[in-house]
Design a protein around this motif. Sequence first.
Motif, mmCIF file in Angstrom:
data_model
loop_
_atom_site.group_PDB
_atom_site.id
_atom_site.type_symbol
_atom_site.label_atom_id
_atom_site.label_comp_id
_atom_site.label_asym_id
_atom_site.label_seq_id
_atom_site.Cartn_x
_atom_site.Cartn_y
_atom_site.Cartn_z
ATOM 1 N N THR A 52 0.848 -1.194 0.000
ATOM 2 C CA THR A 52 0.000 0.000 0.000
ATOM 3 C C THR A 52 0.884 1.244 0.000
ATOM 4 O OG1 THR A 52 -0.128 -0.145 2.417
ATOM 5 C CG2 THR A 52 -1.932 -1.112 1.162
ATOM 6 N N PHE A 53 0.357 2.330 -0.593
ATOM 7 C CA PHE A 53 1.148 3.536 -0.780
ATOM 8 C C PHE A 53 0.293 4.763 -0.476
ATOM 9 C CE2 PHE A 53 2.949 0.244 -3.362
ATOM 10 C CZ PHE A 53 4.315 0.434 -3.295
ATOM 11 N N ASN B 252 -1.102 7.974 -1.704
ATOM 12 C CA ASN B 252 -1.388 8.402 -3.078
ATOM 13 C C ASN B 252 -0.954 9.833 -3.380
ATOM 14 O OD1 ASN B 252 -2.331 6.147 -4.390
ATOM 15 N ND2 ASN B 252 -4.467 6.478 -3.802
ATOM 16 N N THR B 253 -0.583 10.584 -2.351
ATOM 17 C CA THR B 253 -0.101 11.957 -2.575
ATOM 18 C C THR B 253 1.420 12.019 -2.556
ATOM 19 O OG1 THR B 253 -2.096 12.916 -1.596
ATOM 20 C CG2 THR B 253 -0.162 14.331 -1.724
ATOM 21 N N THR B 254 2.014 11.478 -1.502
ATOM 22 C CA THR B 254 3.485 11.485 -1.404
ATOM 23 C C THR B 254 4.107 10.315 -2.152
ATOM 24 O OG1 THR B 254 3.518 10.155 0.628
ATOM 25 C CG2 THR B 254 3.281 12.543 0.869
ATOM 26 N N LEU B 255 3.288 9.311 -2.507
ATOM 27 C CA LEU B 255 3.726 8.089 -3.190
ATOM 28 C C LEU B 255 4.678 7.258 -2.331
ATOM 29 C CD1 LEU B 255 4.348 9.552 -6.777
ATOM 30 C CD2 LEU B 255 2.226 8.676 -5.782
ATOM 31 N N GLU B 256 4.626 7.470 -1.017
ATOM 32 C CA GLU B 256 5.508 6.764 -0.097
ATOM 33 C C GLU B 256 4.963 5.370 0.222
ATOM 34 O OE1 GLU B 256 7.809 7.757 4.106
ATOM 35 O OE2 GLU B 256 5.820 8.606 3.741
ATOM 36 N N TYR B 257 5.854 4.409 0.314
ATOM 37 C CA TYR B 257 5.509 3.035 0.668
ATOM 38 C C TYR B 257 5.079 2.994 2.139
ATOM 39 C CZ TYR B 257 6.184 -2.024 1.385
ATOM 40 O OH TYR B 257 6.010 -3.368 1.681
ATOM 41 N N ILE B 258 3.914 2.420 2.434
ATOM 42 C CA ILE B 258 3.388 2.394 3.796
ATOM 43 C C ILE B 258 3.835 1.103 4.483
ATOM 44 C CG2 ILE B 258 1.302 2.337 5.212
ATOM 45 C CD1 ILE B 258 -0.079 4.010 3.076
ATOM 46 N N ASP B 259 4.766 1.234 5.425
ATOM 47 C CA ASP B 259 5.265 0.071 6.149
ATOM 48 C C ASP B 259 5.250 0.294 7.659
ATOM 49 O OD1 ASP B 259 7.222 1.958 6.251
ATOM 50 O OD2 ASP B 259 8.848 0.663 5.557
ATOM 51 N N SER B 260 4.384 1.201 8.123
ATOM 52 C CA SER B 260 4.248 1.439 9.557
ATOM 53 C C SER B 260 2.861 2.006 9.838
ATOM 54 C CB SER B 260 5.318 2.414 10.050
ATOM 55 O OG SER B 260 5.085 3.715 9.551
ATOM 56 N N THR B 261 2.439 1.882 11.083
ATOM 57 C CA THR B 261 1.138 2.407 11.485
ATOM 58 C C THR B 261 1.079 3.922 11.341
ATOM 59 O OG1 THR B 261 0.983 0.587 13.087
ATOM 60 C CG2 THR B 261 -0.570 2.411 13.334
ATOM 61 N N GLY C 286 -5.139 9.608 0.742
ATOM 62 C CA GLY C 286 -5.630 8.406 0.083
ATOM 63 C C GLY C 286 -4.611 7.291 0.132
ATOM 64 N N VAL C 287 -5.090 6.073 0.272
ATOM 65 C CA VAL C 287 -4.219 4.895 0.320
ATOM 66 C C VAL C 287 -4.426 4.098 -0.957
ATOM 67 C CG1 VAL C 287 -3.661 2.773 1.545
ATOM 68 C CG2 VAL C 287 -4.311 4.819 2.835
ATOM 69 N N GLY C 288 -3.333 3.859 -1.665
ATOM 70 C CA GLY C 288 -3.405 3.112 -2.919
ATOM 71 C C GLY C 288 -2.749 1.760 -2.808
#
Length: 279
Positions: free
Chosen positions: A57-58, A60-69, A81-83
């Motif tokens: 999941t990423f 959607n604005t910063t395009l950063e990879y989501i790997d933490s709460t 937004g979460v992509g």
Amino acid sequence: DIGGVGAYPNPELKAETGYNVELGLKQGYKLGNLAGFIDLAGFYSRYKNMIEFRMGTFNNTTLEYIDSTAKLIDAIMSKSGVGFGAQFTNVSRAEIYGIDLSTTGSYAFTPKSRLNYSLGYVFTNPIDMDNDARRLEEEANTDLMAMRNKSNDSKYLKYRQKHTVKAVLDWEWNRFSVGTNMAWRSKTLATDYFWVDEREKSDQELMDYLRLMLYGDLHNYWIENNNGYFTMDLRAGMHITPHIGVQALINNVLDTRYCGRPMDVAAPRTFVVKLNMKF
């Protein structure tokens, strides 16, 4: 974006470097009406900053990879937004070695009838050389949304099989031909943690519940179906004229249920009729 699945950039991606060594032997043979070649090769590849893709999941604005709460909460609270999608990333060091054995040739029954064949076997050992250090680092991370690199703790790279056996046989007689493609592949050694978690554990984790909401019972489906599998195709054709031909095919004739990666179930038994015309 392809059907709701995004391809996300990675500004920290490093160039992949490495070297490859291959040593082979190719020998022709002829025994009566049988003639062909046999090819044996050994290969070794070593990579630094090897590039592979990861699912997740990423923002959607910063395009950063989501790997933490914290990153997940930030994406929700900021209404970014979460992509969902894939991103290419570096795997540090890796080595891949194995052997490739194949033979191609034909056997002439009569001047107008022959059997053409191609047989092959490939053994590959794809090793993530930094797997142990990464696993210790991942186990020390207690964040509920911590992402692991792959679905298990094995030393192998993702989306690869160790063994592949293939055979292609075609019998030709005048204007007619009959043939088959056969293949056997061993199980996929590892996949993305975002799809499934194959590790044995006593308690469910947050990602387990998230996967259940996203994919249903994908975990048990993958565990049951990620095995070695055999597939077979059949075909028969005829040249009506030198420029027109017709062919009937049955793909996956045994109706084998298999998948090379999660959520990619192969097509069932399929019937196809083809008309070929040359101008």
